[in-house]
Scaffold this active site. Structure first.
Site, PDB file in Angstrom:
ATOM      1  N   LYS A 159      10.470  -4.227  -3.686  1.00 35.22           N
ATOM      2  CA  LYS A 159       9.826  -4.128  -2.383  1.00 35.22           C
ATOM      3  C   LYS A 159       8.357  -3.767  -2.596  1.00 35.22           C
ATOM      4  CE  LYS A 159      10.446  -0.526   0.614  1.00 35.22           C
ATOM      5  NZ  LYS A 159       9.143  -0.192   1.215  1.00 35.22           N
TER       6      LYS A 159
ATOM      7  N   ASP B 132       7.199  -5.209   2.738  1.00 26.95           N
ATOM      8  CA  ASP B 132       7.466  -4.191   3.771  1.00 26.95           C
ATOM      9  C   ASP B 132       6.161  -3.784   4.443  1.00 26.95           C
ATOM     10  OD1 ASP B 132       8.746  -2.301   5.305  1.00 26.95           O
ATOM     11  OD2 ASP B 132       8.986  -0.846   3.680  1.00 26.95           O
TER      12      ASP B 132
ATOM     13  N   LYS C 137       5.798  -3.865   7.867  1.00 24.17           N
ATOM     14  CA  LYS C 137       6.132  -3.306   9.195  1.00 24.17           C
ATOM     15  C   LYS C 137       5.088  -3.737  10.230  1.00 24.17           C
ATOM     16  CE  LYS C 137       8.376   0.764   7.191  1.00 24.17           C
ATOM     17  NZ  LYS C 137       7.866   0.693   5.797  1.00 24.17           N
TER      18      LYS C 137
ATOM     19  N   ASP D 218       1.699  -5.903  16.397  1.00 30.20           N
ATOM     20  CA  ASP D 218       0.388  -6.210  16.977  1.00 30.20           C
ATOM     21  C   ASP D 218       0.652  -7.136  18.168  1.00 30.20           C
ATOM     22  OD1 ASP D 218      -2.433  -6.854  17.309  1.00 30.20           O
ATOM     23  OD2 ASP D 218      -2.718  -6.443  15.173  1.00 30.20           O
TER      24      ASP D 218
ATOM     25  N   THR E 212      13.536   6.096   8.873  1.00 26.87           N
ATOM     26  CA  THR E 212      14.508   7.069   8.345  1.00 26.87           C
ATOM     27  C   THR E 212      13.918   8.477   8.170  1.00 26.87           C
ATOM     28  OG1 THR E 212      13.967   6.293   6.122  1.00 26.87           O
ATOM     29  CG2 THR E 212      15.909   5.338   7.162  1.00 26.87           C
TER      30      THR E 212
ATOM     31  N   ARG F  93      11.818   6.758  -4.945  1.00 21.16           N
ATOM     32  CA  ARG F  93      11.454   7.869  -5.824  1.00 21.16           C
ATOM     33  C   ARG F  93      12.570   8.327  -6.760  1.00 21.16           C
ATOM     34  NH1 ARG F  93       8.617  10.727  -0.770  1.00 21.16           N
ATOM     35  NH2 ARG F  93      10.213   9.417   0.211  1.00 21.16           N
TER      36      ARG F  93
HETATM   37  O1  LIG Z   1      12.844   3.460   7.906  1.00 21.38           O
HETATM   38  C1  LIG Z   1      12.317   3.233   6.800  1.00 21.38           C
HETATM   39  C2  LIG Z   1      11.691   2.047   6.498  1.00 21.38           C
HETATM   40  C3  LIG Z   1      11.160   1.855   5.248  1.00 21.38           C
HETATM   41  N1  LIG Z   1      11.226   2.821   4.319  1.00 21.38           N
HETATM   42  C4  LIG Z   1      10.639   2.536   2.988  1.00 21.38           C
HETATM   43  O2  LIG Z   1      11.671   2.627   1.980  1.00 21.38           O
HETATM   44  C5  LIG Z   1      11.187   3.267   0.831  1.00 21.38           C
HETATM   45  C6  LIG Z   1      11.988   4.513   0.574  1.00 21.38           C
HETATM   46  O3  LIG Z   1      11.506   5.164  -0.563  1.00 21.38           O
HETATM   47  P1  LIG Z   1      12.147   6.515  -1.123  1.00 21.38           P
HETATM   48  O4  LIG Z   1      11.207   6.883  -2.227  1.00 21.38           O
HETATM   49  O5  LIG Z   1      13.525   6.148  -1.629  1.00 21.38           O
HETATM   50  O6  LIG Z   1      12.183   7.513  -0.023  1.00 21.38           O
HETATM   51  C7  LIG Z   1       9.700   3.537   1.063  1.00 21.38           C
HETATM   52  O7  LIG Z   1       8.976   2.463   0.487  1.00 21.38           O
HETATM   53  C8  LIG Z   1       9.546   3.503   2.572  1.00 21.38           C
HETATM   54  O8  LIG Z   1       8.290   2.998   2.975  1.00 21.38           O
HETATM   55  C9  LIG Z   1      11.843   4.010   4.607  1.00 21.38           C
HETATM   56  O9  LIG Z   1      11.926   4.934   3.768  1.00 21.38           O
HETATM   57  N2  LIG Z   1      12.388   4.180   5.844  1.00 21.38           N
END
Ligand SMILES: O=c1ccn([C@@H]2O[C@H](COP(=O)(O)O)[C@@H](O)[C@H]2O)c(=O)[nH]1
Length: 236
Positions: free
Chosen positions: A39, A66, A68, A71, A121, A212
């Site tokens: 991603k 990603d 998002k 507009d 999230t 992460r």
């Molecule tokens: O609702 C959302 C939408 C996108 N993300 C993205 O996913 C990854 C999560 O990364 P972690 O390091 O596992 O927390 C990150 O790129 C976010 O931009 C999300 O977390 N929640």
């Protein structure tokens, strides 16, 4: 419609949330053939990372862009047209009706799939209320899932906590992509609605986004392998 037949290994999406192209390419090399789906989000895209989409797809990987998008409709549709030429598999837009409608128009004739982000999230009910919403997270996610389905969106980003209820609404026609994944004992960071990989799969997620806990691990490949093993066991 039957559940999607996706190989366990291909269900893991690793975000390349890294400062530059060199760091991202080094991470891809370390993960090797272990990871098939990457991603690219804000951090890498704004650091010159979008050309990596075609490089990774040329190397046989799948790529989720990603960005998002949100507009006015014309800007979203034309932006989606541009992303569709990069060779990505997924592109995110925020789940607002005008935006989703424009994104579906923009991806017409291409193989790009549009994912609508329901509720981030990192948000809980308090965060939504502070932003002026009257609905709680569960109700807003369900309302947006229904709207996305009617508008012809290909998939949804939600937390694994909503995966089961969203699946009941949309069936197996839409891909459910869930960030907010934390292996047992992993640092939660800024995520608020989380589950382990095994529980997310059991809840009905198609794809798990895990950043992460993998890219920040001392041995990213071992961390990815362990998550894929947990996914495979949950599917068995
Ligand atoms: O609702 C959302 C939408 C996108 N993300 C993205 O996913 C990854 C999560 O990364 P972690 O390091 O596992 O927390 C990150 O790129 C976010 O931009 C999300 O977390 N929640």
């Amino acid at each position: 419609m039957q559940p999607a037949k996706i190989a366990p290994r291909d269900r893991l999406i690793v975000p390349l949330d890294l400062p530059g192209v060199a760091e991202a390419e080094a991470m891809v090399a370390r993960l090797g053939d272990s990871v098939t789906f990457y991603k690219i989000g804000y951090q890498l895209a704004y650091a010159g990372g979008l050309p990596l989409v075609s490089r990774l797809s040329g190397a046989g990987k799948k790529v989720f862009v990603d960005l998002k998008l949100h507009d006015i409709g014309n800007t979203v549709a034309r932006g989606v047209e541009s992303v569709a030429k990069l060779g990505a598999t997924f592109l995110t837009v925020h789940a607002y009706p005008q935006t989703m409608k424009a994104a579906v128009e923009g991806r017409a004739g291409s193989s790009l799939k549009i994912l609508a982000v329901t509720v981030l999230t990192s948000y809980d009910d308090g965060d939504l209320h502070a932003a002026g919403y009257r609905l709680n997270v569960a109700d807003l996610v369900e309302a947006r899932a229904q709207q996305a389905q009617v508008l012809g969106i290909d998939g949804l980003v939600c937390s694994p906590e909503e995966a089961a209820s969203v699946r009941k609404i949309v069936g197996h026609q839409m891909n459910l992509v869930t960030p907010g994944i934390r292996p047992a004992g992993a640092d939660v960071g800024d995520q608020k609605r989380i589950m382990t990989p095994a529980r997310a799969i059991a809840a009905g997620a198609d794809y798990l986004v895990v950043g992460r806990p993998i890219t920040g691990a001392a041995d990213p490949r071992a961390a990815a392998d362990a998550i894929q093993a947990e996914i495979a066991q949950a599917l068995a």
